[in-house]
Design a protein around this motif. Sequence first.
Motif, short mmCIF file in Angstrom:
data_model
loop_
_atom_site.label_atom_id
_atom_site.label_comp_id
_atom_site.label_asym_id
_atom_site.label_seq_id
_atom_site.Cartn_x
_atom_site.Cartn_y
_atom_site.Cartn_z
N UNK A 128 32.98 40.42 46.61
CA UNK A 128 32.90 39.34 45.61
C UNK A 128 32.34 39.85 44.28
N UNK A 129 33.14 40.69 43.60
CA UNK A 129 32.70 41.18 42.29
C UNK A 129 33.89 41.27 41.33
N UNK A 130 33.58 41.47 40.08
CA UNK A 130 34.60 41.46 39.04
C UNK A 130 35.63 42.58 39.20
N UNK A 131 35.18 43.73 39.67
CA UNK A 131 36.10 44.88 39.80
C UNK A 131 37.18 44.61 40.84
N UNK A 132 36.77 44.07 41.99
CA UNK A 132 37.76 43.73 43.02
C UNK A 132 38.67 42.59 42.55
N UNK A 133 38.06 41.61 41.86
CA UNK A 133 38.85 40.49 41.35
C UNK A 133 39.95 40.94 40.40
N UNK A 134 39.65 41.97 39.63
CA UNK A 134 40.62 42.45 38.65
C UNK A 134 41.84 43.10 39.30
N UNK A 161 41.12 35.02 34.75
CA UNK A 161 40.17 35.88 35.45
C UNK A 161 38.74 35.50 35.08
N UNK A 162 38.52 35.21 33.79
CA UNK A 162 37.18 34.86 33.34
C UNK A 162 36.72 33.56 34.01
N UNK A 163 37.62 32.57 34.07
CA UNK A 163 37.28 31.29 34.70
C UNK A 163 36.95 31.48 36.17
N UNK A 196 48.63 49.52 47.59
CA UNK A 196 48.70 49.47 46.13
C UNK A 196 47.66 50.44 45.57
N UNK A 197 47.83 50.76 44.32
CA UNK A 197 46.92 51.69 43.66
C UNK A 197 45.65 50.94 43.27
N UNK A 198 44.80 50.68 44.25
CA UNK A 198 43.56 49.95 44.01
C UNK A 198 42.38 50.91 44.13
N UNK A 199 41.43 50.76 43.19
CA UNK A 199 40.26 51.62 43.18
C UNK A 199 39.07 50.97 43.89
N UNK A 200 39.03 49.64 43.84
CA UNK A 200 37.85 48.94 44.35
C UNK A 200 38.15 48.15 45.63
N UNK A 201 39.33 47.60 45.74
CA UNK A 201 39.74 46.96 47.00
C UNK A 201 40.12 48.06 47.98
N UNK A 205 30.45 33.34 40.29
CA UNK A 205 29.04 33.66 40.04
C UNK A 205 28.17 32.41 39.91
N UNK A 206 28.76 31.30 39.48
CA UNK A 206 28.02 30.03 39.47
C UNK A 206 27.69 29.61 40.88
N UNK A 207 28.70 29.75 41.78
CA UNK A 207 28.48 29.38 43.19
C UNK A 207 27.43 30.27 43.82
N UNK A 208 27.49 31.56 43.51
CA UNK A 208 26.51 32.50 44.09
C UNK A 208 25.11 32.19 43.57
#
Length: 487
Positions: free
Chosen positions: A73-79, A8-10, A111-116, A16-19
């Motif tokens: 495109x953020x960390x919360x959705x990615x998780x 996930x970190x990679x 699914x039990x998603x909070x951000x997606x 974020x590098x691309x952005x």
Amino acid sequence: MHKRSLSLMIAMIFIFTAIAGRCGYIAMSKTYQVSDTYNSYTLEIGKLKPYIYDRRGIKLNNNSVSLMAVIRPNEKCMSELDKLFDKNEINEITKELSKGYPIIRKVDKRADTQYIQIFEKIESDTDNQLCRHIIDYQCGGLEYFNNEEIGSLSVNFSVDAFGRVLTGYNTEVIDNNYDSRDGAIISVDSEIQKICEDASKGIEKGAVVVMDTETSQLIASVSMGDDFNNRALSNYAVGSIFKLVVAACAIENNVNLLYNCTSSIKVGDTKFNCQKNHSHGLQNMKNALANSCNCYFVNLALKLGENKLYSTAKKFGFGDSFELYSNWNISGGHFPTLASLESKGQLSLLGFGQGQLTDSPVHFASVVSCIANGGNYHYPTLELLDVEKNAVISEKTAKTLREYMHYVVTDGTGSMANYDNKTSGKTATAQSGIYDNKREILNTWFAGFYPAENPKFTIVVLREDGESGAGDCCPVFRTIVEKLDKM
């Protein structure tokens, strides 16, 4: 767990590098200018097209719901990606998100998603849709002619001057009448449509049509074949079912010949044969229809002459285009010109429905409906409209023909369509003029009505590349009638 966190970190570093790189490019470019105002980026979930309902108000299209996931495109959705997608899908989604924009993806489950965010998209399941060839856009059906947008659902995101999605702002759901149920009601009966679709499963290519005898409203329409071609509206050689029109012309003109069939009749230099060179002996019109005697009807057509036969056929709408529904015009089949029928050969061929004549199952159903309802002709329609009387043959002629068609089923070639003495009709085995490895392809038909007394339904069955109307189409007709009788 450690591997998952590392992956996930990679992924996040990659995004974020691309952005950052994209924003740096925009900042350094002379083409773009930074603004103090905010813009927006919109993802479309779905567009809603008009509903189509059967005569009972049952929905025929817009009958499926898909689940669509909106991913920022953020960390919360990615998780939360692994709650909805497999590893390969996550890799693809990660690459797309690296462009800095939110995306939308179809998912199989919630699914039990909070951000997606997950939304329902309304669409048509064409693989399992009743009356597909009449409805489906890809088949040139009603959706093609009734295609205006009545609603939409989308998600709006705030972005800054560099095009970056602002993380501190919530998405705005734009529901533009997406819960609308506006649409059109057509004459199809979904219950009868289902009966016909089930009954026709044994036919690889062909059509089944059920029509209201009083109004020529289309009650059911099935097109068999693994393609988008609507065979119920396509034109074919019709063969012996056209003998009904020749008989109608003769009865209207008080002609009822006796003819001795010896299996063939010669007209000029051309010899015409009965099917399988069958010799029928002495025939009147009733017997000739029951036995489908070609020689009798060649002789009858020659006696009637081109003017009378042409006039009668045109009253039944042969060769005419018609409006099946508002703005949906159906091209008519081909009917010989009056000039061409001056040829004895062409007139002879027309006598048993061959030569230049072609017609569609839907139009021929309207011809049989005219006979069934006492002589009033109406063009086929999908609209639930009242009709006025339009007598093209006398009630006496129609009654006589109904009696003859009943005799075809009780004592003639249509016996396999007989159900409890309640059915009437006419068989046909038509030469198509198309050959497959020197074998001529035959179009086989049965066109009839039910019940024999006080007919309510006209039913036409067509099979492409068949063997005989009796063997191919009569059993399908009978199966449909059996189900109708129990409704």
